[in-house]
Design an enzyme around this catalytic site. Structure first.
Site, mmCIF file in Angstrom:
data_model
loop_
_atom_site.group_PDB
_atom_site.id
_atom_site.type_symbol
_atom_site.label_atom_id
_atom_site.label_comp_id
_atom_site.label_asym_id
_atom_site.label_seq_id
_atom_site.Cartn_x
_atom_site.Cartn_y
_atom_site.Cartn_z
ATOM 1 C CD GLN A 1 -44.679 59.377 -4.104
ATOM 2 O OE1 GLN A 1 -43.925 58.917 -4.959
ATOM 3 N NE2 GLN A 1 -44.247 60.093 -3.092
ATOM 4 C CG PHE A 2 -47.429 59.839 -10.231
ATOM 5 C CD1 PHE A 2 -47.813 60.950 -10.984
ATOM 6 C CD2 PHE A 2 -46.315 59.941 -9.422
ATOM 7 C CE1 PHE A 2 -47.088 62.131 -10.923
ATOM 8 C CE2 PHE A 2 -45.590 61.124 -9.355
ATOM 9 C CZ PHE A 2 -45.976 62.222 -10.112
ATOM 10 C CG HIS B 1 -44.827 59.593 -13.437
ATOM 11 N ND1 HIS B 1 -44.063 58.614 -14.005
ATOM 12 C CD2 HIS B 1 -44.338 59.749 -12.179
ATOM 13 C CE1 HIS B 1 -43.150 58.202 -13.142
ATOM 14 N NE2 HIS B 1 -43.305 58.867 -12.020
ATOM 15 C CG LEU C 1 -40.278 54.176 -1.724
ATOM 16 C CD1 LEU C 1 -39.324 54.287 -2.895
ATOM 17 C CD2 LEU C 1 -41.192 55.386 -1.695
ATOM 18 C CD GLU D 1 -46.002 51.899 -4.656
ATOM 19 O OE1 GLU D 1 -45.335 50.852 -4.542
ATOM 20 O OE2 GLU D 1 -45.477 53.008 -4.879
ATOM 21 C CD GLU E 1 -44.664 55.184 -2.110
ATOM 22 O OE1 GLU E 1 -44.374 55.885 -3.090
ATOM 23 O OE2 GLU E 1 -44.959 53.975 -2.198
#
Lengths: 328, 320
Positions: A82-83, A129, A58, A60, A29
């Site tokens: 992303q995290f 995060h 988006l 995963e 992403e």
């Protein structure tokens, strides 16, 4: 040699591997035009085009599942989540497929892919995060779980991970991303997966850490020397699975005193496995009970005050002194 | 486009082989301890595997699901290696590691069979990406059931495939049941193919018990895919004669319903048509049937006489 942050060092690894091998595909992403949340993939799309740097929706499970499909069909995908807390959306693909295909097919269907994700605290981000749940993957047979601690080893390990024939979960300590710079050679450098390193030599106590915890462990070691005249040895694991226990067991036999440090929650955390191996292999050399400095068994709390949660130099020092003061 | 005679013969043979193979498994399951583990059959649905695989080329790949026997046999997998694997023997295609649920036959481009419902579609998309990246004239077919279309990863995969016009054919065998749940109980839309509209790809509904209709629709989808026009979702309406697995008592499937669908069995339909058109003679048909019976018999003998894997073999191939 130039002095790079971990973000720049990782970018160098990706750029050089993509230039060298057109099977290497980067996807995730906002990894393309935007260069990734933390800018690790910055500029790759300009150099290698949209065919090799894919801005995905988006999705995963879709990203990881696609990477598996690419890997079993001759490509070398490097996907970014992303995290690390968002990898759970893809857990079924990682666990049920990436980790098992080689085993199921007797090596005829290897899955040479890398899943990169920033993990851990340090930027006061919320919940998913800032988490350190690397044991999910370290616990899964068939996955390699790699966590670098600094710019130079991050670059070398990522190159090795991309070239590795097995699926590698590559967690990047976001607290280290831009924390400091290190000399990173322009010419190719690799580090073997599954090997730990001695980050600092010493004969009085062994501190075992990885990822973002290596720096506070080294700082604690420095202060132990300055304030207590004690020489601490620091072992940097670099790979959690398969776990290299050779250096830390040898070190424990030498020092007799051990402290394990990790950000991950305490119960069933990486420390549980490390301590078990120490007990199995170095029990008669121990002069004090092994201690752990870890995260707590809770969801990442109080983001505005995350320093109260994350293991830091002071907590490591305190625990190390307790281990040192124990008389067997 | 008329369907070549050779293709019709190929489909008839695939249908008969899959049926005989599974009838034998049904019988073997009655013998206590003969086949360890579990058994999931596609009896009644074989026209989908036979028709789709007849429309494919060797370089095309299939990603299959837990009800995979007809797909793999039609793609050319060795019946002996499949049978031995189902028996859990070391001569099986996965050396006794996968059993019936994760049969993988990379040699015939059937690299992945997954029992994790909905797990296959993203993998198929990635595989198809690699085909497109290397500019191969090839497609990847992803077989799923109706139940899988309610999994999130199915939707992620359709969107990804459509976005990049990837050469994928999503083949949904709507056999009317997901576990014990009837189609109407798990999905409001009358057709699964309707969902394709949400991803801007063609969605077609086809009689899944008509091998020739399956072949034609799959051929069209393949042509679109290799022409760079992107994926297709095909829904084949069919029916599962047996339960979800062989231990399923099928209390939720009305007997009249099973009988009604058995009356639309794909095998007599194709066989009668080919006999009527003179595409095969009675003698040749009989020879084909006895040949297939012998192949299945030989597969069973091979499986029965093969050794089980040694326990230590489970420790191999975790890493390179």
């Amino acid at each position: 040699m130039s002095k790079l942050t971990m973000v720049q060092a990782l970018n160098l690894a990706l750029r050089q591997e993509m230039a060298k091998d057109d099977r290497v595909i980067v996807l995730g992403e906002d990894v393309g035009r935007d260069g990734g949340v933390f800018r690790v993939t910055e500029g790759l799309i300009d150099e290698f085009g949209e065919e090799r740097v894919l801005d995905t929706p988006l999705a995963e499970a879709g990203i990881v599942g696609m990477s598996i499909g690419m890997a079993v069909n001759g490509l070398r995908p490097v996907c970014e989540i992303q995290f690390s807390g968002f990898t759970y959306q893809a857990f079924h693909q990682i666990e049920s497929h990436a980790a098992r295909m080689r085993w199921r097919t007797q090596g005829r269907l290897p899955v040479p892919m890398v899943l990169r994700a920033p993990y851990g605290g340090g930027v006061r981000a919320l919940e998913h995060h800032s988490e350190s749940r690397e044991v999910y993957y370290a616990h899964t047979p068939g996955l390699k779980m790699v966590i670098p601690s600094g710019p130079r080893n991050a670059r070398a390990l990522l190159v090795s991970a991309i070239r590795d024939p097995d699926p590698v979960i590559f967690y990047e300590p976001k607290a280290v991303y831009r924390a400091y710079r290190e000399e990173v050679p322009e010419e190719e450098e690799t580090l073997p997966l599954g090997r730990s390193q001695v980050a600092r030599e010493g004969g009085d106590i062994t501190l075992i850490a990885y990822g973002a915890m290596v720096r506070p462990a080294l700082e604690a070691a420095q202060r132990l020397e300055e304030e207590n005249g004690v020489q601490a040895e620091v072992i940097d694991l670099l790979t959690l699975a398969p776990l290299d226990d050779s250096l830390f067991t040898a070190s424990a036999r030498k020092t007799g005193r051990v402290l394990v440090v990790h950000e991950a929650p305490r119960s069933f955390g990486p420390g549980a496995e490390i301590v078990t191996r120490l007990v199995e292999q170095s029990f008669y050399h121990l002069e004090a009970p092994i201690r752990r400095v870890t995260g707590y068994d809770i969801v990442i709390p109080l983001f505005a005050r995350e320093k109260s949660y994350l293991p830091h130099t002071q907590r490591i020092l305190k625990a190390a002194r307790e281990v040192l003061e124990t008389v067997a | 486009m008329p369907i070549p005679k050779a293709k019709k013969l190929e489909m008839l043979r695939s249908l008969l082989l899959a049926r005989r193979f599974e009838e034998a498994l049904t019988e073997l399951c009655q013998i206590e301890g003969k086949i360890p583990g579990m058994m999931i059959l596609c009896t009644g649905q074989e026209a989908v595997g036979a028709g789709v695989c007849a429309a494919l080329q060797p370089q095309d790949a299939i990603i299959s699901n837990h009800r995979s026997h007809s797909h793999l046999l039609a793609k050319g997998a060795d019946p002996k290696a499949l049978m031995a694997e189902i028996f859990g023997k070391r001569t099986g295609c996965n050396k006794g590691k996968s059993g019936t649920l994760h049969l993988a036959v990379p040699e015939v481009n059937a690299p992945c069979t997954t029992t994790v419902v909905g797990g296959g579609p993203p993998i198929a998309v990635g595989r198809a990406f690699a085909q497109q990246y290397r500019q191969e004239k090839a497609v990847t077919v992803c077989f799923i059931g109706d139940g899988a279309t309610n999994e999130g990863s199915f939707h992620e995969a359709l969107n990804l495939a459509s976005l990049w016009a990837l050469p994928v054919i999503f083949v949904c065998e709507n056999n009317l049941y997901a576990g014990a749940q009837r189609f109407e109980e798990h999905t409001r839309a009358p057709n699964i193919a309707d969902r394709a509209a949400g991803y801007a790809m063609p969605g077609v509904v086809v009689d899944g018990n008509d091998a020739l209709a399956v072949y034609t629709s799959a051929s069209e989808a393949r042509a679109r895919a290799v022409a760079g026009e992107g994926p297709t979702l095909i829904e084949y309406k069919t029916y599962r004669w047996r339960g979800h697995g062989e231990s399923d008592l099928q209390l939720y499937q009305p007997k009249e319903e099973i009988a009604a669908w058995q009356a639309t069995c794909p095998i007599p339909k194709l066989r009668a048509e080919m006999l009527a058109q003179g595409l095969i003679g009675a003698e040749a048909l009989q020879a084909m049937e006895s040949d297939i019976a012998a192949i299945v018999q030989e597969a069973i003998r091979f499986a029965e006489e093969s050794p089980y894997p040694e326990p230590h073999e489970a420790l191999e191939d975790v890493f390179a």
